[in-house]
Design a protein around this motif. Structure first.
Motif, mmCIF file in Angstrom:
data_model
loop_
_atom_site.group_PDB
_atom_site.id
_atom_site.type_symbol
_atom_site.label_atom_id
_atom_site.label_comp_id
_atom_site.label_asym_id
_atom_site.label_seq_id
_atom_site.Cartn_x
_atom_site.Cartn_y
_atom_site.Cartn_z
ATOM 1 N N ALA A 1 -8.032 -6.209 85.644
ATOM 2 C CA ALA A 1 -6.890 -6.782 84.919
ATOM 3 C C ALA A 1 -7.006 -8.303 84.858
ATOM 4 O O ALA A 1 -6.747 -8.915 83.817
ATOM 5 C CB ALA A 1 -5.577 -6.374 85.591
ATOM 6 N N LEU B 1 -2.463 -3.556 91.610
ATOM 7 C CA LEU B 1 -3.461 -4.603 91.425
ATOM 8 C C LEU B 1 -3.896 -5.243 92.741
ATOM 9 O O LEU B 1 -4.963 -5.870 92.805
ATOM 10 C CB LEU B 1 -2.933 -5.665 90.462
ATOM 11 C CG LEU B 1 -2.506 -5.126 89.089
ATOM 12 C CD1 LEU B 1 -1.949 -6.238 88.218
ATOM 13 C CD2 LEU B 1 -3.638 -4.404 88.402
ATOM 14 N N ALA C 1 5.273 -7.266 92.829
ATOM 15 C CA ALA C 1 4.973 -6.719 91.500
ATOM 16 C C ALA C 1 3.504 -6.316 91.387
ATOM 17 O O ALA C 1 3.180 -5.255 90.835
ATOM 18 C CB ALA C 1 5.325 -7.737 90.421
ATOM 19 N N LEU C 2 2.603 -7.145 91.921
ATOM 20 C CA LEU C 2 1.175 -6.827 91.876
ATOM 21 C C LEU C 2 0.867 -5.569 92.681
ATOM 22 O O LEU C 2 0.065 -4.731 92.264
ATOM 23 C CB LEU C 2 0.347 -8.007 92.396
ATOM 24 C CG LEU C 2 0.334 -9.259 91.513
ATOM 25 C CD1 LEU C 2 -0.252 -10.446 92.268
ATOM 26 C CD2 LEU C 2 -0.425 -8.996 90.218
ATOM 27 N N ARG D 1 3.061 -3.081 93.372
ATOM 28 C CA ARG D 1 3.632 -1.936 92.639
ATOM 29 C C ARG D 1 2.741 -1.535 91.464
ATOM 30 O O ARG D 1 2.634 -0.368 91.127
ATOM 31 C CB ARG D 1 5.033 -2.267 92.126
ATOM 32 C CG ARG D 1 6.116 -2.120 93.155
ATOM 33 C CD ARG D 1 7.511 -2.173 92.537
ATOM 34 N NE ARG D 1 7.723 -3.240 91.582
ATOM 35 C CZ ARG D 1 8.095 -4.497 91.885
ATOM 36 N NH1 ARG D 1 8.292 -4.836 93.146
ATOM 37 N NH2 ARG D 1 8.269 -5.395 90.951
ATOM 38 N N GLY D 2 2.097 -2.532 90.851
ATOM 39 C CA GLY D 2 1.208 -2.263 89.718
ATOM 40 C C GLY D 2 -0.180 -1.794 90.118
ATOM 41 O O GLY D 2 -1.021 -1.534 89.254
#
Length: 135
Positions: free
Chosen positions: A77, A48, A42-43, A45-46
């Motif tokens: 972030a 980050l 998820a990180l 894909r974002g």
């Protein structure tokens, strides 16, 4: 955010992050390895975190460990999240400090612990506040 914070501390791979989370938080934050890998996905894909280029291997590796590092967006972030979280806690810490001062210093150990807590919030703001404010 815990996984992102650990990656900011030191570029790492999934299993190592899982171990560091367990060591640091124990039962307080029960996170399975699959949750860590899900967070890494998820990180990434974002935007980050990003994978580090694999170093040249002296010998063939069955399955290379992908190490991740935080991107500039990830650092911003995380800093914004820390500042948001600290806002409420810092107000509580200042209130506790004021209460300790009103107590006339009768419990020096408690007053010292509260002063250390307030100082830790101030250090966190010094570190993350400028990042959030774009400085």
């Amino acid at each position: 955010m815990a996984v992102l914070g650990l990656v900011i501390e030191r570029p790492s791979y999934g299993y190592e992050l899982s171990r560091r989370l367990q060591t640091r938080f124990g039962d307080l934050l029960a996170v399975s390895r699959s949750h860590v890998y899900g967070a890494l996905d998820a990180l990434q894909r974002g935007g980050l975190i990003e994978p580090l280029p694999a170093p040249p291997a002296a010998e063939p590796v069955r399955q290379p460990k992908v190490h991740y590092r935080a991107t500039a967006a990830g650092e911003r972030a995380f800093a914004a999240w820390v500042v948001e979280e600290l806002g409420e806690h810092a107000r509580r810490a200042r209130l506790l400090g004021a209460v300790a001062e009103l107590g006339g210093g009768r419990d020096e150990e408690a007053a010292g612990a509260i002063a250390a807590l307030v100082a830790s919030y101030e250090r966190a703001w010094e570190r993350f506040g400028p990042v959030v404010n774009g400085r």
